[in-house]
Motif scaffolding. Structure first.
Motif, mmCIF file in Angstrom:
data_model
loop_
_atom_site.group_PDB
_atom_site.id
_atom_site.type_symbol
_atom_site.label_atom_id
_atom_site.label_comp_id
_atom_site.label_asym_id
_atom_site.label_seq_id
_atom_site.Cartn_x
_atom_site.Cartn_y
_atom_site.Cartn_z
ATOM 1 N N ARG A 114 -4.141 -6.238 1.007
ATOM 2 C CA ARG A 114 -3.323 -7.160 2.299
ATOM 3 C C ARG A 114 -2.084 -7.043 3.018
ATOM 4 N N ASN A 115 -1.503 -5.796 2.707
ATOM 5 C CA ASN A 115 -0.078 -5.264 3.573
ATOM 6 C C ASN A 115 0.269 -3.974 2.905
ATOM 7 N N LEU A 116 1.409 -3.215 3.216
ATOM 8 C CA LEU A 116 1.282 -1.504 2.625
ATOM 9 C C LEU A 116 1.989 -1.434 1.882
ATOM 10 N N GLN A 117 2.437 -2.303 0.513
ATOM 11 C CA GLN A 117 2.832 -2.511 -0.408
ATOM 12 C C GLN A 117 1.822 -2.209 -1.402
ATOM 13 N N GLU A 118 0.139 -3.090 -0.852
ATOM 14 C CA GLU A 118 -0.567 -3.379 -2.105
ATOM 15 C C GLU A 118 -1.776 -2.025 -1.670
ATOM 16 N N CYS A 119 -1.079 -1.310 -0.294
ATOM 17 C CA CYS A 119 -2.639 -0.196 -0.438
ATOM 18 C C CYS A 119 -2.043 0.945 -0.309
#
Length: 497
Positions: free
Chosen positions: A217-222
């Motif tokens: 859902r965002n860059l950090q989670e990816c």
């Protein structure tokens, strides 16, 4: 007041349909020219391509100039057809059409169509007339198909499988879920009575699919999803510490604060940084639809006996001629149809205009090559400043004509394929009273940045000083503008540990 008659003398340029077509063909790209010719071939039976399916060797050749240019390029004699038949009674094009180019501005005929960087297909094999060669794009698996094929193998109930498929349908082209899960609830039938926790479980199933990082859902989670799939170790743990709350410090290259927060040394932080930079922020990029388009150069530059010379590319030159059958009908029965006579006239004008187009392209290209010989020998750093006016004055053409010729026309060189406009650029004065091309300055900036110490990268002011030592006076703001045009990050983002 009373009515009166007055006699007034004035001069104005009348754009005949033939002249309008000539100017319009001049500014078309190779793709657009082929499309225009195909359209005219469908409308005008008096015109055909040389080497077509109906070629029996008994046609009237009228496109001698393109054939001659092609022979000069390849060094071989090309088939010209039967030279005994010539369509009679057709008015020739005036010899001063080049002068007419000079007097017409861009507003007289409108703007050219937007270019699409596609190439045209090669020549047809005449030995096998029944063969039909077509290009097919290789079938590729979409992201949705790839994910659904994995979901089909998962031991899920029909209800859970439907929820997982719903999440898959909500993914974007990069594989991210940009919608909140509660926004997906209205898409589900009310009788299913789905809770938000069930959608979170479905999202968890999606995030376990291949490619790793899908459903974030965002860059950090990816990035965290990708790190969790790697073997455990100190470097992986440090990388997760960077991603989980310290990405801003990494982007700002604030390595001192990163080391204090993570409690590591330079070597460990450097390894963790390399691991984070190796992750893919767009896990579904490999499934994106890519449409590769190619350019067929109009001109090829070769070094012949120590001198650079421009030649027309035969693959970009349409070879046209008059259809002999219709020409004979018109010759033997001149009073049968006036439309055939008009179409013959239009066909002759088109062939002549195409010849004029390539002749002008070749003249302008050779003039560019003569002015930029140092570029072909030494590369971008030797590029000279050049303007449209210089070429126009040398060839006795109008600037608008040179502008049309250099737009969407390409030159194949030993250093790559370039648009003709690439060789034109502004100049910067030097201490010696000379001038340096903006393209050469960009090349020098690229060289300086490539050779800099990554621990102490060069600032824009320092680059300006180094260029000043070479006699090139450039302001710091100009350096920043050129650096941004080269997609080179600022000094703070080029610093390494």
């Amino acid at each position: 007041m009373k009515p009166s008659l007055q006699l007034r003398i004035s001069q104005h340029l009348a754009l005949t349909p033939q002249l309008q077509q000539s100017i319009r063909l001049l500014q078309l790209s190779t793709l657009e020219l082929n499309q225009e010719i195909e359209r005219i071939l469908l409308e005008n039976p008096m015109l055909e391509r040389e080497g077509g399916e109906d070629d029996d060797g008994a046609v009237a050749p009228v496109a001698e100039a393109p054939v001659a240019l092609a022979e000069e390029f390849s060094g071989e004699s090309l088939p010209r057809g039967d030279e005994e038949h010539e369509a009679p009674g057709v008015t020739e094009m005036p010899d001063n059409i080049s002068d007419a180019y000079e007097s017409v501005s861009d507003d007289d005929i409108g703007e050219a169509a937007e270019w699409r960087n596609e190439g045209s297909s090669g020549s047809r094999n005449n030995d096998d007339e029944d063969a039909d060669f077509q290009e097919f794009q290789a079938a590729t698996t979409s992201l949705r198909e790839h994910l659904l094929s994995q979901i089909a193998l998962m031991p899920l109930t029909d209800r859970d499988r439907a929820l997982v498929q719903l999440v898959v349908e909500a993914l974007d082209d990069d594989g991210w879920l940009n919608q909140a899960l509660d926004e997906l609830l209205p898409l589900i039938p009310a009788e299913w009575d789905v809770e938000l926790e069930e959608l979170e479980i479905a999202l968890h199933h999606v995030q376990n699919l291949d490619p790793v990082g899908i459903g974030a859902r965002n860059l950090q989670e990816c990035l965290l999803l990708q790190l969790r799939g790697l073997p455990e170790g100190e470097v992986r743990q440090l990388a997760m510490g960077i991603v989980d709350g310290n990405l801003e410090l990494l982007a700002a290259r604030d390595f001192a604060r990163l080391k204090r927060r993570l409690g590591c040394n330079d070597d460990a932080l450097r390894a963790a940084q390399e691991l984070v930079c190796s992750l893919n922020p767009r896990p579904a990029a490999q499934f994106a639809d890519t449409d590769t388009r190619y350019v067929i150069p109009d001109v090829v530059v070769r070094k012949v006996r120590g001198a650079w010379s421009a030649s027309l590319n035969p693959e970009a030159m349409p070879r046209l001629r008059i259809h002999r059958v219709y020409a004979d009908i018109l010759q033997n029965n001149r009073g049968v149809s006036s439309s055939l006579s008009s179409q013959l006239q239009e066909a002759r004008w088109l062939i002549k205009n195409v010849q004029q187009r390539f002749d002008t392209i070749l003249r302008v290209s050779q003039a560019i090559v003569d002015r930029q010989r140092q570029f072909f020998d030494h590369g971008e750093v030797a590029m000279r400043p050049l303007t449209l006016r210089e070429i126009a004055e040398e060839l006795e053409l109008h600037e608008s004509t040179v502008s049309r010729v250099t737009t969407q026309k390409y030159m194949a060189t030993a250093r790559g394929v370039f648009e003709l406009k690439y060789f034109f650029g502004s100049h910067v004065s030097t201490d010696t009273g000379g001038a340096c091309s903006a393209t050469a300055i960009r090349a020098l900036i690229r060289q300086l940045v490539a050779a800099e110490d990554s621990k102490k990268p060069l600032s824009d002011a320092r680059i300006a000083e180094l260029l000043g030592q070479q006699g090139i006076v450039v302001a710091r703001r100009t350096i920043a503008k050129y650096r941004e045009s080269l997609n080179i990050p600022p000094v703070s983002q080029r610093k390494s540990i």
